[in-house]
Motif scaffolding. Structure first.
Motif, PDB file in Angstrom:
ATOM      1  N   GLU A   9      53.944  18.319  37.463  1.00 29.79           N
ATOM      2  CA  GLU A   9      53.436  19.671  37.494  1.00 29.79           C
ATOM      3  C   GLU A   9      51.917  19.659  37.390  1.00 29.79           C
ATOM      4  N   ASP A  10      51.315  20.788  37.750  1.00 33.65           N
ATOM      5  CA  ASP A  10      49.878  20.957  37.669  1.00 33.65           C
ATOM      6  C   ASP A  10      49.585  21.998  36.598  1.00 33.65           C
ATOM      7  N   ASP A  11      48.647  21.696  35.705  1.00 37.12           N
ATOM      8  CA  ASP A  11      48.355  22.598  34.601  1.00 37.12           C
ATOM      9  C   ASP A  11      47.354  23.680  34.963  1.00 37.12           C
ATOM     10  N   ASP A  12      46.771  23.615  36.161  1.00 32.56           N
ATOM     11  CA  ASP A  12      45.768  24.603  36.557  1.00 32.56           C
ATOM     12  C   ASP A  12      46.421  25.954  36.821  1.00 32.56           C
ATOM     13  N   SER A  13      45.645  26.997  36.657  1.00 35.85           N
ATOM     14  CA  SER A  13      46.146  28.338  36.949  1.00 35.85           C
ATOM     15  C   SER A  13      46.255  28.530  38.451  1.00 35.85           C
ATOM     16  N   PRO A  14      47.107  29.454  38.928  1.00 34.73           N
ATOM     17  CA  PRO A  14      47.264  29.675  40.371  1.00 34.73           C
ATOM     18  C   PRO A  14      45.955  30.148  40.996  1.00 34.73           C
ATOM     19  N   GLY A  15      45.754  29.768  42.237  1.00 39.60           N
ATOM     20  CA  GLY A  15      44.564  30.197  42.959  1.00 39.60           C
ATOM     21  C   GLY A  15      44.468  29.497  44.294  1.00 39.60           C
ATOM     22  N   VAL A  16      43.693  30.075  45.207  1.00 40.99           N
ATOM     23  CA  VAL A  16      43.442  29.496  46.530  1.00 40.99           C
ATOM     24  C   VAL A  16      41.964  29.140  46.600  1.00 40.99           C
ATOM     25  N   VAL A  39      53.805  29.570  50.190  1.00 43.80           N
ATOM     26  CA  VAL A  39      52.603  30.393  50.204  1.00 43.80           C
ATOM     27  C   VAL A  39      52.013  30.363  51.616  1.00 43.80           C
ATOM     28  N   THR A  40      51.703  31.539  52.149  1.00 46.34           N
ATOM     29  CA  THR A  40      51.069  31.646  53.466  1.00 46.34           C
ATOM     30  C   THR A  40      49.687  32.257  53.295  1.00 46.34           C
ATOM     31  N   VAL A  41      48.688  31.577  53.854  1.00 45.45           N
ATOM     32  CA  VAL A  41      47.313  32.085  53.836  1.00 45.45           C
ATOM     33  C   VAL A  41      46.924  32.408  55.276  1.00 45.45           C
ATOM     34  N   THR A  42      46.592  33.664  55.536  1.00 43.40           N
ATOM     35  CA  THR A  42      46.191  34.091  56.874  1.00 43.40           C
ATOM     36  C   THR A  42      44.695  34.360  56.880  1.00 43.40           C
ATOM     37  N   VAL A  43      44.004  33.693  57.796  1.00 42.67           N
ATOM     38  CA  VAL A  43      42.546  33.787  57.879  1.00 42.67           C
ATOM     39  C   VAL A  43      42.170  34.553  59.149  1.00 42.67           C
ATOM     40  N   PHE A  77      24.886  35.879  60.437  1.00 44.58           N
ATOM     41  CA  PHE A  77      25.824  35.707  59.335  1.00 44.58           C
ATOM     42  C   PHE A  77      27.144  36.403  59.645  1.00 44.58           C
ATOM     43  N   GLY A  78      28.228  35.865  59.123  1.00 45.50           N
ATOM     44  CA  GLY A  78      29.542  36.462  59.282  1.00 45.50           C
ATOM     45  C   GLY A  78      30.397  36.158  58.067  1.00 45.50           C
ATOM     46  N   ALA A  79      31.553  36.805  57.986  1.00 43.21           N
ATOM     47  CA  ALA A  79      32.447  36.610  56.849  1.00 43.21           C
ATOM     48  C   ALA A  79      33.872  36.403  57.332  1.00 43.21           C
ATOM     49  N   LEU A  80      34.683  35.785  56.480  1.00 42.43           N
ATOM     50  CA  LEU A  80      36.091  35.551  56.757  1.00 42.43           C
ATOM     51  C   LEU A  80      36.943  36.335  55.768  1.00 42.43           C
ATOM     52  N   ASP A  81      38.084  36.818  56.253  1.00 40.74           N
ATOM     53  CA  ASP A  81      39.052  37.505  55.399  1.00 40.74           C
ATOM     54  C   ASP A  81      40.255  36.594  55.174  1.00 40.74           C
ATOM     55  N   HIS A  82      40.726  36.503  53.931  1.00 34.59           N
ATOM     56  CA  HIS A  82      41.901  35.704  53.584  1.00 34.59           C
ATOM     57  C   HIS A  82      42.953  36.612  52.953  1.00 34.59           C
ATOM     58  N   VAL A  83      44.169  36.544  53.478  1.00 28.88           N
ATOM     59  CA  VAL A  83      45.285  37.312  52.920  1.00 28.88           C
ATOM     60  C   VAL A  83      46.360  36.316  52.498  1.00 28.88           C
ATOM     61  N   SER A 132      52.755  34.941  41.153  1.00 31.21           N
ATOM     62  CA  SER A 132      51.451  34.484  40.681  1.00 31.21           C
ATOM     63  C   SER A 132      50.517  34.146  41.839  1.00 31.21           C
ATOM     64  N   TYR A 133      51.077  33.997  43.064  1.00 29.15           N
ATOM     65  CA  TYR A 133      50.253  33.712  44.234  1.00 29.15           C
ATOM     66  C   TYR A 133      50.153  34.894  45.189  1.00 29.15           C
ATOM     67  N   ASN A 134      51.151  35.758  45.210  1.00 30.81           N
ATOM     68  CA  ASN A 134      51.139  36.859  46.173  1.00 30.81           C
ATOM     69  C   ASN A 134      49.913  37.751  45.965  1.00 30.81           C
ATOM     70  N   ASP A 135      49.198  38.015  47.071  1.00 33.81           N
ATOM     71  CA  ASP A 135      47.997  38.856  47.062  1.00 33.81           C
ATOM     72  C   ASP A 135      46.871  38.282  46.197  1.00 33.81           C
ATOM     73  N   THR A 136      46.876  36.968  46.021  1.00 35.34           N
ATOM     74  CA  THR A 136      45.797  36.329  45.265  1.00 35.34           C
ATOM     75  C   THR A 136      44.468  36.526  45.984  1.00 35.34           C
TER      76      THR A 136
END
Length: 205
Positions: A1-8, A53-57, A121-127, A134-138
């Motif tokens: 297991e990983d002791d880190d908190s959830p996150g992307v 987990v699905t990450v859409t960029v 300059f530009g930006a990216l969106d992550h969903v 704990s991961y949904n809508d992170t």
């Protein structure tokens, strides 16, 4: 297991084969390769999820930047990059599948390197979607894209890169010909300067 908190986590990369870092900006410079100038960054999970987990960029500025989950293929306007991560074990994949970083390719569109001296300059969106609450809508830390323009030159010199004219097969004009020279300005390191392309037409007497 990983002791880190959830996150992307996201991490820009210098190029496809280079390690990535913890800065928040992907810098894209003009390239001499046949493919359009592009950059990369990595996406990974901080901890093991209990469900896929699905990450859409997507690009917030698709007229100038496009994304692709295939590092060998440029994206197109309106296309998203979809990344899949899962808990271990998953049938047919490594037990630490969720740990594996995945790369996103960013390509530049509609930027005139020859005449635009200012950066863009530009930006990216992550969903993020998951059955793991704990991961949904992170939220994902912002990631900025910066096009690095050609620099204004110090100690410039002219470089005739293309010579054309009637009968000028060997690049050497002769008397009576009208010849066009495509000239660029380069700096002392051989880099092409901004606002430097020009065509000069002369007659050889």
């Amino acid at each position: 297991e990983d002791d880190d908190s959830p996150g992307v986590l996201v991490a820009p990369c210098v190029d496809e084969g280079s390690p990535c870092n913890t800065t928040s900006t992907v810098y894209i410079e003009e390239s001499n390769s046949p493919s359009p100038p592009h950059g990369f960054y990595e996406v990974r999970l901080r901890s093991e999820p209990v469900a896929a987990v699905t990450v859409t960029v997507s690009s917030a500025d698709p007229s100038n930047f496009v994304v692709s989950s295939d590092v060998d293929v440029a994206g197109v306007p309106g296309q998203t990059a979809t990344l899949h991560f899962g808990p271990s074990p998953q049938l047919g994949v490594a037990d630490d599948w969720w740990r594996q970083p995945q790369r996103v390719r960013i390509d530049v569109r509609n930027f005139n390197w020859a005449t635009t001296p200012e950066p863009l300059f530009g930006a990216l969106d992550h969903v993020v979607h998951s059955e793991d609450p704990s991961y949904n809508d992170t939220a994902v830390d912002p990631l900025t894209m910066t096009i690095v323009p050609r620099q204004l030159c110090s100690n410039p010199y002219l470089d005739p890169v293309d010579i054309r004219g009637d009968g000028v097969d060997d690049g050497v004009p002769t008397a009576g010909q009208e010849t066009s020279f495509t000239v660029v300005v380069k700096d002392s390191q051989g880099k092409v300067c901004a606002n430097s392309w020009d065509i000069i037409t002369i007659s050889i007497d």
